[in-house]
Design a protein around this motif. Structure first.
Motif, mmCIF file in Angstrom:
data_model
loop_
_atom_site.group_PDB
_atom_site.id
_atom_site.type_symbol
_atom_site.label_atom_id
_atom_site.label_comp_id
_atom_site.label_asym_id
_atom_site.label_seq_id
_atom_site.Cartn_x
_atom_site.Cartn_y
_atom_site.Cartn_z
ATOM 1 N N ARG A 191 13.295 -5.994 7.960
ATOM 2 C CA ARG A 191 12.470 -6.553 6.893
ATOM 3 C C ARG A 191 12.470 -5.669 5.642
ATOM 4 O O ARG A 191 12.506 -4.451 5.741
ATOM 5 N N TRP A 192 12.373 -6.345 4.488
ATOM 6 C CA TRP A 192 12.284 -5.670 3.193
ATOM 7 C C TRP A 192 10.998 -6.086 2.488
ATOM 8 O O TRP A 192 10.654 -7.272 2.427
ATOM 9 N N TYR A 193 10.305 -5.092 1.940
ATOM 10 C CA TYR A 193 9.094 -5.307 1.157
ATOM 11 C C TYR A 193 9.241 -4.579 -0.176
ATOM 12 O O TYR A 193 10.266 -3.956 -0.451
ATOM 13 N N ASN A 194 8.212 -4.658 -1.004
ATOM 14 C CA ASN A 194 8.245 -4.031 -2.318
ATOM 15 C C ASN A 194 8.085 -2.524 -2.178
ATOM 16 O O ASN A 194 6.968 -2.018 -2.038
ATOM 17 N N GLY A 195 9.188 -1.787 -2.178
ATOM 18 C CA GLY A 195 9.138 -0.333 -2.139
ATOM 19 C C GLY A 195 9.405 0.285 -0.788
ATOM 20 O O GLY A 195 9.480 1.512 -0.684
ATOM 21 N N ASP A 212 3.756 1.500 5.223
ATOM 22 C CA ASP A 212 3.860 2.609 4.281
ATOM 23 C C ASP A 212 2.504 3.142 3.826
ATOM 24 O O ASP A 212 2.387 3.706 2.733
ATOM 25 N N PHE A 213 1.476 2.998 4.671
ATOM 26 C CA PHE A 213 0.152 3.484 4.314
ATOM 27 C C PHE A 213 -0.588 3.924 5.574
ATOM 28 O O PHE A 213 -0.560 3.233 6.602
ATOM 29 N N ALA A 214 -1.249 5.083 5.505
ATOM 30 C CA ALA A 214 -2.022 5.598 6.637
ATOM 31 C C ALA A 214 -3.457 5.875 6.200
ATOM 32 O O ALA A 214 -3.704 6.249 5.046
ATOM 33 N N TRP A 215 -4.402 5.707 7.160
ATOM 34 C CA TRP A 215 -5.806 5.973 6.883
ATOM 35 C C TRP A 215 -6.519 6.146 8.216
ATOM 36 O O TRP A 215 -6.127 5.538 9.216
ATOM 37 N N ASN A 252 7.679 5.732 1.156
ATOM 38 C CA ASN A 252 7.173 6.935 0.507
ATOM 39 C C ASN A 252 6.183 7.714 1.359
ATOM 40 O O ASN A 252 5.844 8.852 1.041
ATOM 41 N N SER A 253 5.685 7.127 2.416
ATOM 42 C CA SER A 253 4.683 7.787 3.235
ATOM 43 C C SER A 253 5.331 8.815 4.151
ATOM 44 O O SER A 253 6.555 8.842 4.330
ATOM 45 N N ALA A 254 4.491 9.652 4.759
ATOM 46 C CA ALA A 254 5.007 10.663 5.677
ATOM 47 C C ALA A 254 5.566 10.041 6.945
ATOM 48 O O ALA A 254 6.576 10.497 7.486
ATOM 49 N N ASP A 255 4.920 8.966 7.435
ATOM 50 C CA ASP A 255 5.276 8.481 8.768
ATOM 51 C C ASP A 255 4.921 7.011 8.983
ATOM 52 O O ASP A 255 4.935 6.538 10.116
ATOM 53 N N ALA A 314 0.840 -1.194 0.000
ATOM 54 C CA ALA A 314 0.000 0.000 0.000
ATOM 55 C C ALA A 314 0.870 1.236 0.000
ATOM 56 O O ALA A 314 1.913 1.260 0.589
ATOM 57 N N GLN A 315 0.464 2.282 -0.680
ATOM 58 C CA GLN A 315 1.175 3.556 -0.658
ATOM 59 C C GLN A 315 0.247 4.612 -0.096
ATOM 60 O O GLN A 315 -0.944 4.627 -0.381
ATOM 61 N N GLU A 316 0.812 5.511 0.721
ATOM 62 C CA GLU A 316 -0.038 6.532 1.343
ATOM 63 C C GLU A 316 -0.570 7.476 0.271
ATOM 64 O O GLU A 316 0.094 7.811 -0.704
ATOM 65 N N LEU A 317 -1.810 7.914 0.459
ATOM 66 C CA LEU A 317 -2.436 8.826 -0.483
ATOM 67 C C LEU A 317 -1.861 10.214 -0.320
ATOM 68 O O LEU A 317 -1.776 10.736 0.771
#
Length: 499
Positions: free
Chosen positions: A177-181, A383-386, A264-267, A81-84
């Motif tokens: 740990r490593w993930y995609n991105g 890497d995703f917030a909501w 890529n996310s803020a936090d 997931a990537q943060e919006l």
């Protein structure tokens, strides 16, 4: 057994400091067969022997306490997931929390052959690689395999490196740990074992909340506690563990969460869910729009957990209470605070394990923030917030049965399970988030395989058909409003090799 340790044994032999007791009994038997004169002459030697046996017993108790904490656990992968940022976009590739083998058991080892590990004196190096097969209610296009149909899709889940230290009274754990991105630190703590069997840990370590390291869950998807930061949560701080008779106690202070790492996310490039900052806001109509970074950071969290063990009874039981309270450091929002309280129980009936938990949590924040409400706040991981609901009840239940397979040389055991959990929200206009998981795990040497079918409403990681991330009130089946209240399905197989 070759599963990662949980908080309690279920059907595997319990780790008991038996050897010192056996030696002590033999010593006393030998003394009873000796003449009184000889006993008088050797009393000094016997006292020294007893002191040494007591020292060994204390060390065994310390190892047992460490094993019960289950710090070798691994865990979740809520990835892809990537943060919006800017205008919210549809998210078609949500992945979810991938558990390593838990089983709510204590075995002291991960599902791997010890001979495969690399050792440098007191330091042991290991790792894991996992791959997913996914098919479910996901939107997609084209003729090739995809999550939403055409035979499903095979995806790389994660790669990780582990290190453990065992040097006298010092021990520790490291996991990255490593993930995609994106990638992040999962665990990094150093511990000291006291002669009493107590242990002190300092660093990025698991928060003591709930019946075990993964709450009630046996499945690859966890239960809803995980997505609220209330199970398998890693934070930075100090934790003290002790066992007093039937009581297992943990006290901890965490000045901050584990922090943001590389993404890529803020936090939200982190392993476990926390209150975080993000780069979005919500207008009065519920539309998600771009905004300067805002949200919250966790500060000065205190945890207390007490578990009472009933072991010499027909149904071995561990009943517990967990308490948590801390501060929230607001950015473009006033500071706040949060608390959670939970009652939980694990029951063992032969090969059957029943785990139950009921939790109440609350985030006390002011409505004067970019979301324009005190009923939601952004939480993030992978890497995703909501936004999630600020106040809710969380009931959860898991039933599992361990199937030993002595006639199958290639299979150590199988573990079928069924789990249900829900986020029952205080928000009048919100729908509850519900999750039902039916699955079975298989252990074979260094391999651990999960097969899970999940049906859920209001879970970001189970399907995405009907989701519209441009509006938080009407379009998304999430942990906050659950606007579309649509049930989605997902079938998942996770292949993990642990070395």
């Amino acid at each position: 057994m070759h599963i990662a340790p949980g908080i309690l044994p279920s059907t595997t032999p319990r780790l008991r400091p038996a050897r010192p007791y056996v030696i002590l009994c033999l010593a006393l038997l030998g003394a009873a067969l000796t003449s009184p004169a000889s006993l008088a002459a050797d009393v000094g030697t016997l006292e020294a022997d007893v002191a040494e046996l007591e020292r060994q017993l204390t060390q065994a108790r310390a190892r047992l306490a460490a094993a019960r904490e289950a710090e070798r656990a691994g865990a979740a992968s809520a990835g892809q997931a990537q943060e919006l940022t800017g205008q919210a976009q549809a998210i078609a590739d949500q992945d979810t929390a991938a558990l390593e083998p838990t089983g709510l058991e204590t075995t002291g080892s991960e599902p791997s052959a010890n001979d495969d590990k690399i050792r440098f004196g007191p330091l042991t190096i290991g790792g894991a690689m996992r791959v997913n097969y996914v098919n479910g209610d996901y939107s997609g296009s084209g003729d090739g395999p995809r999550r939403g149909g055409n035979g499903g899709n095979v995806e790389l889940d994660t790669f990780r490196i582990n290190a453990s230290l065992d040097y006298g009274k010092l021990n520790g754990k490291l996991e990255y740990r490593w993930y995609n991105g994106y990638n992040f630190l999962h665990t990094l703590w150093l511990g000291y074992g006291f002669d009493s069997g107590d242990q002190l840990q300092a660093g990025v370590t698991r928060v003591p909340f709930g019946p075990g390291p993964y709450g009630i869950s046996q499945s690859w998807f966890f239960d809803q506690h995980y997505y609220l930061g209330l199970s398998d949560d890693m934070d930075l701080g100090l934790k003290y563990l002790t066992r007093r008779g039937p009581w297992e106690l943990a006290l901890a202070w965490f000045p901050s969460s584990e922090g943001n790492w590389n993404g890529n996310s803020a936090d939200s490039a982190r392993y476990s869910y926390d209150a975080v900052r993000w780069r979005s806001a919500i207008d009065p109509n519920g539309d998600v729009v771009a905004a300067p970074e805002n949200g919250y950071s966790e500060r000065n969290q205190f945890n207390l957990r007490a578990i009472y063990h009933l072991e010499d009874v027909a149904i071995p039981t561990a009943a517990g209470l967990s308490l948590q309270a801390g501060q929230l450091d607001g950015k473009r929002a006033d500071d706040g605070e949060h608390w959670a309280a939970s009652v939980h129980m694990i029951n063992h009936i032969g090969q059957l394990t029943l785990a139950s938990q009921l939790t109440r949590y609350q985030y006390d924040i002011d409505a004067d923030n970019p979301l324009g409400t005190d009923e939601l706040l952004p939480m993030g991981a992978y890497d995703f917030a909501w936004p999630v609901a600020a106040d809710a009840w969380v009931p959860a239940l898991s039933v599992s049965y361990k199937l030993d397979t002595p006639r199958l040389g290639w299979l150590d055991y199988a573990l079928p399970y069924i789990e249900y959990s829900s986020i029952v929200k205080d928000i009048d206009r919100a729908n509850d988030s519900q999750m039902l998981t039916l699955g079975m795990a298989f252990a074979s040497g260094g391999w651990y395989v999960y097969t899970d079918y999940v049906r859920a409403t209001g879970n970001l990681f189970i399907g995405n058909r009907g989701d519209d991330y441009s509006n938080i009130y009407d379009g998304v089946g999430d942990f906050g409003i659950t606007g579309n209240d649509r049930w989605n399905d997902r079938f998942n197989i996770n292949f993990g090799y642990y070395f």
